[in-house]
Motif scaffolding. Structure first.
Motif, PDB file in Angstrom:
ATOM      1  N   VAL A 182      30.108  41.439  30.472  1.00  0.00           N
ATOM      2  CA  VAL A 182      29.633  42.026  31.615  1.00  0.00           C
ATOM      3  C   VAL A 182      29.768  41.172  32.696  1.00  0.00           C
ATOM      4  O   VAL A 182      29.894  41.698  33.827  1.00  0.00           O
ATOM      5  N   ASP A 183      29.902  39.775  32.450  1.00  0.00           N
ATOM      6  CA  ASP A 183      29.812  38.902  33.749  1.00  0.00           C
ATOM      7  C   ASP A 183      31.425  38.287  33.494  1.00  0.00           C
ATOM      8  O   ASP A 183      31.747  37.665  32.636  1.00  0.00           O
ATOM      9  N   GLU A 184      31.972  39.074  34.603  1.00  0.00           N
ATOM     10  CA  GLU A 184      33.698  38.662  34.528  1.00  0.00           C
ATOM     11  C   GLU A 184      34.032  37.125  34.770  1.00  0.00           C
ATOM     12  O   GLU A 184      34.879  36.465  34.075  1.00  0.00           O
ATOM     13  N   ASP A 185      33.215  36.398  35.603  1.00  0.00           N
ATOM     14  CA  ASP A 185      33.521  35.111  35.800  1.00  0.00           C
ATOM     15  C   ASP A 185      33.107  34.339  34.499  1.00  0.00           C
ATOM     16  O   ASP A 185      34.000  33.386  34.192  1.00  0.00           O
ATOM     17  N   ARG A 186      31.980  34.476  33.897  1.00  0.00           N
ATOM     18  CA  ARG A 186      31.846  33.842  32.734  1.00  0.00           C
ATOM     19  C   ARG A 186      32.857  34.071  31.683  1.00  0.00           C
ATOM     20  O   ARG A 186      33.392  33.132  31.102  1.00  0.00           O
ATOM     21  N   PHE A 187      33.070  35.322  31.423  1.00  0.00           N
ATOM     22  CA  PHE A 187      34.411  35.603  30.410  1.00  0.00           C
ATOM     23  C   PHE A 187      35.660  34.790  30.861  1.00  0.00           C
ATOM     24  O   PHE A 187      36.213  34.036  30.159  1.00  0.00           O
ATOM     25  N   ALA A 188      36.083  34.848  32.205  1.00  0.00           N
ATOM     26  CA  ALA A 188      37.092  33.895  32.502  1.00  0.00           C
ATOM     27  C   ALA A 188      37.326  32.438  32.091  1.00  0.00           C
ATOM     28  O   ALA A 188      38.068  31.924  31.887  1.00  0.00           O
ATOM     29  N   ARG A 189      35.912  31.921  32.635  1.00  0.00           N
ATOM     30  CA  ARG A 189      35.596  30.494  32.153  1.00  0.00           C
ATOM     31  C   ARG A 189      35.835  30.277  30.811  1.00  0.00           C
ATOM     32  O   ARG A 189      36.435  29.108  30.340  1.00  0.00           O
ATOM     33  N   ARG A 190      35.218  31.111  29.818  1.00  0.00           N
ATOM     34  CA  ARG A 190      35.477  30.582  28.586  1.00  0.00           C
ATOM     35  C   ARG A 190      36.641  30.914  28.089  1.00  0.00           C
ATOM     36  O   ARG A 190      37.365  30.116  27.130  1.00  0.00           O
ATOM     37  N   VAL A 191      37.463  32.096  28.481  1.00  0.00           N
ATOM     38  CA  VAL A 191      38.891  31.911  28.090  1.00  0.00           C
ATOM     39  C   VAL A 191      39.935  30.742  28.435  1.00  0.00           C
ATOM     40  O   VAL A 191      40.365  30.108  27.901  1.00  0.00           O
TER      41      VAL A 191
END
Length: 229
Positions: A104-113
């Protein structure tokens, strides 16, 4: 430019597949689209065109049923890991990637990837060799907005369909009527699970045992009510 997406987060049978595509935007076929909007035949044509173009690099990661059933992880983490593993196979330092957000949190997902690619492709496995620095942007519905992400969605879907077709052939050879799409809502998939549990007393090895559908079919078998499953 890189794009990444996955196919098969929700099925009860078979793996999830993530794919990454690295290409100049001009190398992506005009007809590419979110894989869900394309017929299976069109997806296969585009998959062949992408894989056969020297200007396009393709990376694929298969997230096995065993990994999905591991109680130490969850689908968000596995989506990160799958996309990162696929990206790590084709990315170079300084590349920019757009990925379909699995959180749901796009920025968090991007950081994790991005962190997982820098760590060699596996989410949480810091210290792996071979990692690269990639600038990652994650968006919901990126496969509808970015042709390179749509291309990745096509690759992932075709690869998962190929794996499911192999499973289908294997179980047909064992006397079953096929496994269907692998999704819990598919009557063929549900019939296969009913019959398999009736014969063997357990779910097949290709099933995601941690899914509630498996619990349901096993409970129905215990109550001798498989026909109602």
């Amino acid at each position: 430019m890189l794009g990444a997406d996955e196919a098969g987060k929700g099925p009860v049978l078979g793996p999830m597949v993530a794919a990454a595509v690295r290409a100049d935007p001009g190398a992506i076929p005009d007809a590419v689209d979110d894989s869900k909007r394309l017929s299976s035949g069109r997806r296969e044509e585009l998959d062949a065109a992408l894989r056969g173009d020297d200007r396009v690099a393709v990376g694929v990661a298969v997230v096995s049923v065993e990994r999905i059933d591991d109680p130490a992880t969850d689908m968000n983490a596995l989506t990160v890991a799958g996309q990162a593993e696929a990206l790590a196979r084709v990315a170079a330092d300084g590349d920019r990637a757009v990925v379909d957000a699995g959180d749901v949190d796009e920025d968090r997902f991007a950081r994790r990837v991005a962190d997982a690619v820098a760590d060699g492709g596996r989410d949480g496995d810091a210290g792996n060799e071979g990692g690269v620095a990639v600038d990652v942007t994650a968006e919901h519905g990126a496969d509808e907005s970015y042709p390179v992400v749509a291309a990745a969605s096509v690759i992932a879907k075709v690869e998962r369909d190929r794996i499911v077709a192999e499973l289908d052939a294997t179980y047909r050879d064992r006397g079953y009527d096929g496994v269907g799409s692998g999704y819990p809502s598919d009557p063929t998939t549900r019939a296969f699970l009913r019959e398999y549990v009736d014969r063997e007393g357990d779910v097949p090895g290709c099933a995601r045992r941690s899914w509630s559908t498996c619990d349901d079919v096993l409970a129905a078998a215990e109550q001798s009510a498989l026909g109602e499953f």
